[in-house]
Design an enzyme around this catalytic site. Structure first.
Site, PDB file in Angstrom:
ATOM      1  N   LYS A 110       0.822  -1.214   0.000  1.00 36.94           N
ATOM      2  CA  LYS A 110       0.000   0.000   0.000  1.00 36.94           C
ATOM      3  C   LYS A 110       0.858   1.267   0.000  1.00 36.94           C
ATOM      4  O   LYS A 110       0.542   2.224  -0.704  1.00 36.94           O
ATOM      5  CB  LYS A 110      -0.959  -0.001   1.190  1.00 36.94           C
ATOM      6  CG  LYS A 110      -2.107  -0.976   0.986  1.00 36.94           C
ATOM      7  CD  LYS A 110      -3.051  -0.989   2.168  1.00 36.94           C
ATOM      8  CE  LYS A 110      -4.230  -1.907   1.886  1.00 36.94           C
ATOM      9  NZ  LYS A 110      -5.093  -2.078   3.058  1.00 36.94           N
ATOM     10  N   LYS A 189      -4.267  -9.070 -10.684  1.00 39.93           N
ATOM     11  CA  LYS A 189      -5.296  -9.292  -9.667  1.00 39.93           C
ATOM     12  C   LYS A 189      -6.334  -8.168  -9.760  1.00 39.93           C
ATOM     13  O   LYS A 189      -5.971  -6.995  -9.852  1.00 39.93           O
ATOM     14  CB  LYS A 189      -4.643  -9.260  -8.271  1.00 39.93           C
ATOM     15  CG  LYS A 189      -5.651  -9.331  -7.132  1.00 39.93           C
ATOM     16  CD  LYS A 189      -5.078  -8.876  -5.795  1.00 39.93           C
ATOM     17  CE  LYS A 189      -6.205  -8.504  -4.908  1.00 39.93           C
ATOM     18  NZ  LYS A 189      -6.431  -7.816  -3.882  1.00 39.93           N
ATOM     19  N   LYS A 192      -9.522  -2.533  -6.791  1.00 40.10           N
ATOM     20  CA  LYS A 192      -9.934  -1.156  -7.082  1.00 40.10           C
ATOM     21  C   LYS A 192      -8.725  -0.244  -7.251  1.00 40.10           C
ATOM     22  O   LYS A 192      -8.786   0.743  -7.959  1.00 40.10           O
ATOM     23  CB  LYS A 192     -10.887  -0.629  -6.015  1.00 40.10           C
ATOM     24  CG  LYS A 192     -10.291  -0.582  -4.645  1.00 40.10           C
ATOM     25  CD  LYS A 192     -11.289  -0.090  -3.637  1.00 40.10           C
ATOM     26  CE  LYS A 192     -10.803  -0.291  -2.231  1.00 40.10           C
ATOM     27  NZ  LYS A 192     -10.543  -1.652  -1.801  1.00 40.10           N
TER      28      LYS A 192
END
Ligand code: ADP
Ligand code: TRP
Length: 320
Positions: A110, A189, A192
């Site tokens: 992230k 994958k 969003k």
């Protein structure tokens, strides 16, 4: 058996979420005492607009109820309506080695994608452990990317129990390997954050456009094609019977069928599968008081367990 899962309200839910986590969670509600929550505290690690968070939380509630969460079988709630998890998270934080969190892939992924490296993002797995341990869940249905977080939860629970006596149940992740990673329209994958999703509640032209944009190789119409390396086929498999898959695979291998045809077949399957859920979602949208009642009742049920666990944990560590 007690089952718990959660999902962040940080964007429109997609068919990767559906097959990886929602459908298994919906099916598991038949097999035990189920708890499912909207992880709005966790979403604060990446959403910084209050109105947007409120809207996405409502969307997730509608999506899950439309897809088949039955409030008679599942306690469905907003994480923030069970604030006991924060005190529990602190008790766990105080015995959580830094190294355990430093090893988490999700934090590294992230921050690499540009999400701010805050203390909240770093400590995210500890709050997730508190969500799971608060209700003493045995089973946690998640996609493969969340497996490591459930392992962190197990480590923390074992450590706490060893140090202070048996307070927590040790949970197991439940991962469907057959759908562990649903590919997105670009073959990565579906996520969003990659802008490669097919939204569960997309329909009509936007859905068609999305399906037609699925990346395929450049074989000509007449060429034989390999279903096993094709993104369209991978998605089709999630929505069809074995006989239907064998029939389409045959057409791939025979040549003479273009990817456009395969996409059309996939589109029909998507429409067939999600049409009843779209209908149900529209009904729910017109009945938001009902949705709010469901979430309140779910939070009450989860709070009873969370308070009980928290009291035991407070006692064990010497706060009372
Ligand atoms: P996203 O990657 O879109 O941000 P989340 O990380 O919020 O999705 O995931 C929510 C749940 O859906 C998790 O249990 C996760 O494992 C599952 N999930 C997300 N994307 C996929 C995918 N492409 N295939 C299978 N499961 C997925
Ligand atoms: N981290 C999970 C996700 O991003 C959401 C989540 C928060 C969760 N707490 C949980 C999932 C507890 C399972 C159990 O998908």
């Amino acid at each position: 058996m007690r089952i718990l899962s959660g999902i962040q309200p940080s964007g429109k839910l997609h068919i990767g979420n559906y097959f990886g986590m929602m459908k298994p969670a919906i099916e598991l509600q038949e097999q035990g005492e189920a708890y499912l929550f909207i992880a709005n505290y966790h979403a604060l690690t990446s959403v910084s607009d209050g109105a947007a968070l409120r809207e996405m939380t409502t969307d997730v509630a509608l999506d899950f109820l439309a897809c088949g969460i039955d409030p008679e079988k599942t306690a469905f709630y907003r994480q923030s309506d069970v604030p006991e998890v924060h005190e529990l998270a602190w008790l766990l934080s105080c015995l959580c080695p830094m190294g355990l969190l430093e090893r988490c892939h999700s934090y590294k992924d992230k921050t690499a994608k540009g999400i701010a490296a805050t203390h909240g993002l770093f400590a995210y797995p500890v709050l997730m452990a508190a969500d799971i341990l608060a209700v003493n869940s045995n089973v946690v249905p998640v996609g493969r990317d969340q497996k490591q977080h459930v392992e962190v939860t197990r480590d923390l629970a074992i450590k706490f129990n060893n140090q202070y006596g048996e307070v927590f149940t040790i949970p197991e992740p439940s991962i469907r390997e057959s759908v562990a990673v649903v590919p997105g329209v670009d073959g990565q994958k579906m996520s969003k954050s990659y802008d490669n999703t097919i939204e569960i509640f997309a329909e009509g032209k936007p859905l068609k456009k999305r399906v037609m944009s699925i990346v395929t190789d450049s074989k000509e119409l007449d060429d034989p094609k390999d279903p096993d390396t094709c993104n369209v086929f991978a998605l089709y498999k999630l929505l069809s019977t074995e006989d239907e898959q064998a029939a389409l695979a045959e057409r791939y291998r025979a040549g003479g069928m273009g990817y456009g045809h395969a996409k059309q077949e996939l589109l029909e399957k998507l429409n067939e599968h999600f049409a009843p859920m779209r209908e149900k979602r529209r009904e729910l949208e017109a009945n938001m008081d009902y949705v709010e009642d469901v979430l309140r009742a779910g939070a009450e049920k989860a709070s009873i367990l969370a308070r009980e666990t928290l009291n035991k944990a407070r006692q064990a560590v010497g706060l009372v």
